[in-house]
Design an enzyme around this catalytic site. Structure first.
Site, mmCIF file in Angstrom:
data_model
loop_
_atom_site.group_PDB
_atom_site.id
_atom_site.type_symbol
_atom_site.label_atom_id
_atom_site.label_comp_id
_atom_site.label_asym_id
_atom_site.label_seq_id
_atom_site.Cartn_x
_atom_site.Cartn_y
_atom_site.Cartn_z
ATOM 1 N N SER A 1 -10.161 -0.555 6.796
ATOM 2 C CA SER A 1 -9.512 -0.345 5.491
ATOM 3 C C SER A 1 -8.823 -1.562 4.888
ATOM 4 O O SER A 1 -8.411 -1.516 3.731
ATOM 5 C CB SER A 1 -8.508 0.804 5.582
ATOM 6 O OG SER A 1 -9.167 2.044 5.535
ATOM 7 N N SER B 1 -9.796 1.786 2.622
ATOM 8 C CA SER B 1 -8.878 2.497 1.770
ATOM 9 C C SER B 1 -7.847 1.623 1.050
ATOM 10 O O SER B 1 -7.260 2.066 0.065
ATOM 11 C CB SER B 1 -8.127 3.535 2.605
ATOM 12 O OG SER B 1 -7.291 2.905 3.555
ATOM 13 N N LYS C 1 0.844 -1.193 0.000
ATOM 14 C CA LYS C 1 0.000 0.000 0.000
ATOM 15 C C LYS C 1 0.885 1.251 0.000
ATOM 16 O O LYS C 1 1.967 1.244 0.595
ATOM 17 C CB LYS C 1 -0.902 -0.036 1.243
ATOM 18 C CG LYS C 1 -1.988 1.031 1.283
ATOM 19 C CD LYS C 1 -2.903 0.828 2.493
ATOM 20 C CE LYS C 1 -3.996 1.879 2.582
ATOM 21 N NZ LYS C 1 -4.914 1.655 3.725
#
Lengths: 102, 482
Positions: free
Chosen positions: B173, B149, B74
């Protein structure tokens, strides 16, 4: 509770943000709806006293930070700086320049 | 192939790390124009690292548990020398000067990071649409949001671009995008994985965890990244269990709690049916279902959005154009530079949340909002602890519905926040949560079951997820990206 445009502008200034006129209006409406939703917290009975968070021993947060001994990060750090001079960050002066906007 | 089989094949010499990593790059080349998961690929470095792994195996060295496994990171995880943007324009051009603790552990386990993947800006969002950098689509239906996210992490795994991705989870997330994309996502116990080198959103909630296609892979990956790190004082010193050791032991005889306040009437019809199917699978696996009450779970979303955004407003104060990232041109005073850099660099959702957090912490409102929310989170922790005296595990749907359409909720932030209704409570109380696929809805989109365990009982949550996976027999084969 509803937040009007002036209140949103005041809080934005505290957060060092300047919103456009359009953003102020949109945010006032959206944040009012969100704060209304958050206001439901008043209806919940928490019922216990705050203990001050997690047990610091268990979480290890009571441990002292021990300096690890100078990794040569300064150059890497300064490489990321928008402007630097020698070993220092370069920023505009704290007070506006004479004749400037502020 | 799974993480487990790939790493075993590389370790045994049945396949090389170089061919494994090259195949991942070829797959990314083939499909990522449609999926949009990756922001940057690290081809040369990936192949070089894979060659080194092959060389070490040829020299007779024993390789790590993730040998040669192509892994996506990420865009909020630092890797020394690589750009890191957190999905934001304000970090444009920033290069991490050091490597995150979790990534150090991945490298020590001989995984091969192949690039960084998209996310909502500063991890604030539930659809990946708040990224300032790229559009990521759900591999099951390209018109749908991948969740967020960690949307890039989930989409990359679901589209078989990589078998493993790391994400971060503050209020759902990892778990929510895992559910939307039909993969397994683990938010470990708070403190189980080092957050050193993770760009902070809400420091009392943030955790790093794996997204994979199977529960066994998630267990293997978590075991590789978990453990103490002196550079993160919130990281626990408790020894890390071998999560694979007991994963096939089954869950017969365990008491599984359903939460009275999680009403199926609040779910869409498909999600309710998916949840019932998962409960039947748990019963078939020999567990006893017990209803428990956690009344404050109904306050979780409001509590979360006060606490997380208050912390965010403080954490994101550092992005002001002075030390790194975007600096507004032409500012004649320091104050003007701060304000202009932040106003130009942050996107709408980040601004909205900073303002909400600043409001909750401001004079006259602190006690009514931040103080009250902190109090409720503490009380919720007590309620979960009481529930875990009666049951071994708790379960909820991961989300109230399957994936929603891209664009459907961007103008309605509150409705976006409400998709976190089941994922925020475990974050607030610091317990582990695993999202495991539990079938498809009537649109052919995946649904997830969230399995919760007491603090540091991550192994038990994974064991239950494995039992559900076996009972339901879900196959992650998204039609849009065959």
């Amino acid at each position: 509770m509803s937040l009007d445009v002036e209140e949103v502008r005041r809080i934005a200034e505290l957060a060092r943000l300047q919103l456009s006129v359009g953003e102020e209006a949109t945010f006032a409406s959206q944040l009012s709806e969100i704060v209304d939703y958050i206001d439901q917290l008043r209806a919940f009975d928490a019922g216990v006293a705050l203990s001050g968070g997690a047990d610091p021993e268990e979480q290890g947060v009571a441990a002292n930070d021990v300096p690890a001994g100078g990794r040569p990060l300064l150059d890497d750090f300064l490489d990321n700086a928008p402007a630097s001079l020698d070993r220092f960050l370069l920023v505009p002066q704290v007070k506006a320049t004479p004749g400037g906007a502020e | 192939m799974t993480v487990e089989t790939l790493a075993a094949a590389v370790r045994s010499g049945e396949r090389t790390a170089v061919e494994t990593v090259a195949q991942a790059f070829a797959r990314i080349e083939e499909v990522d124009a449609s999926v949009g998961a990756f922001l940057e690929l690290w081809r040369d470095e990936g192949i070089e690292r894979a060659s080194e792994i092959d060389r070490r195996r040829d020299a007779g060295e024993t390789l790590g548990p993730l040998a040669g496994v192509p892994t996506a990171l990420k865009d909020n995880l630092s890797v020394a020398g690589h750009e890191l943007n957190c999905g934001s324009k304000i970090l444009s051009g920033y290069r991490a000067p050091y490597t995150a603790g979790a990534v150090d552990r991945l490298l020590a386990a001989d995984a091969v990071p192949v690039g960084r993947v998209n996310m909502d800006e500063f991890a604030m969002g539930s659809s990946c649409e708040n990224s300032a950098l790229a559009v990521t689509r759900n591999p099951w239906n390209l018109d749908m949001a991948p969740g967020g996210s960690s949307g890039g992490s989930a989409a990359a795994v679901a589209a078989t671009e990589v078998p493993l991705a790391l994400g971060s989870d503050t209020g759902g997330s990892i778990r929510q995008p895992a559910a939307f994309c039909g993969v397994v996502g683990v938010k470990p116990t708070y403190g189980r994985v080092s957050r050193y080198g993770l760009v902070a959103f809400a420091s009392s909630l943030d955790q790093i965890g794996p997204l994979t296609r199977t529960v066994r892979d998630a267990a293997l990956a978590l075991g590789s990244i978990a453990g103490p790190d002196p550079r993160d004082s919130t990281c626990s010193d408790l020894p890390v269990e071998n999560y694979l050791e007991s994963i096939e032991d089954g869950i017969e005889g365990l008491k599984v709690g359903t939460i009275r306040e999680v009403r199926t009437s609040a779910l869409d019809e498909d999600a309710a049916e998916g949840y019932r199917r998962a409960l039947r699978a748990l019963e078939a696996a020999g567990t006893e279902l017990v209803e428990v009450s956690v009344p404050l779970i109904e306050a979780a979303v409001a509590t979360y959005y006060v606490l997380a955004n208050s912390e965010a407003s403080a954490n994101l104060a550092r992005f002001d154009g002075s030390r790194y990232g975007h600096r507004a041109a032409g500012a004649r005073s320091l104050q003007r530079m701060y304000t202009d850099s932040r106003s130009e660099g942050f996107g709408s959702e980040v601004k909205r949340r900073i303002i909400l957090g600043t409001f909750a912490l401001s004079s006259g409102y602190y006690d009514a909002y931040y103080g009250r929310a902190a109090h409720i989170a503490e009380a919720m922790r007590h309620q979960f602890a009481s529930a875990f005296e009666a049951v071994d595990l708790l379960v909820t749907p991961t989300c109230p519905s399957g994936a929603f359409a891209r664009g459907e909720r961007v103008d309605d932030p509150l409705s976006m926040y409400l998709s976190d209704v089941f994922t925020t409570p475990p974050s607030l109380v610091g317990i582990p949560g695993v999202s495991v696929p539990c079938g498809l809805d009537s649109r052919g989109l995946p649904l997830g079951l969230q399995i919760l365990a007491p603090p540091f009982a991550d192994a038990m949550a994974l064991r239950a997820a494995r039992a559900v996976e076996l009972a339901i027999g879900f196959e992650c084969s998204p039609e849009a990206i065959p």
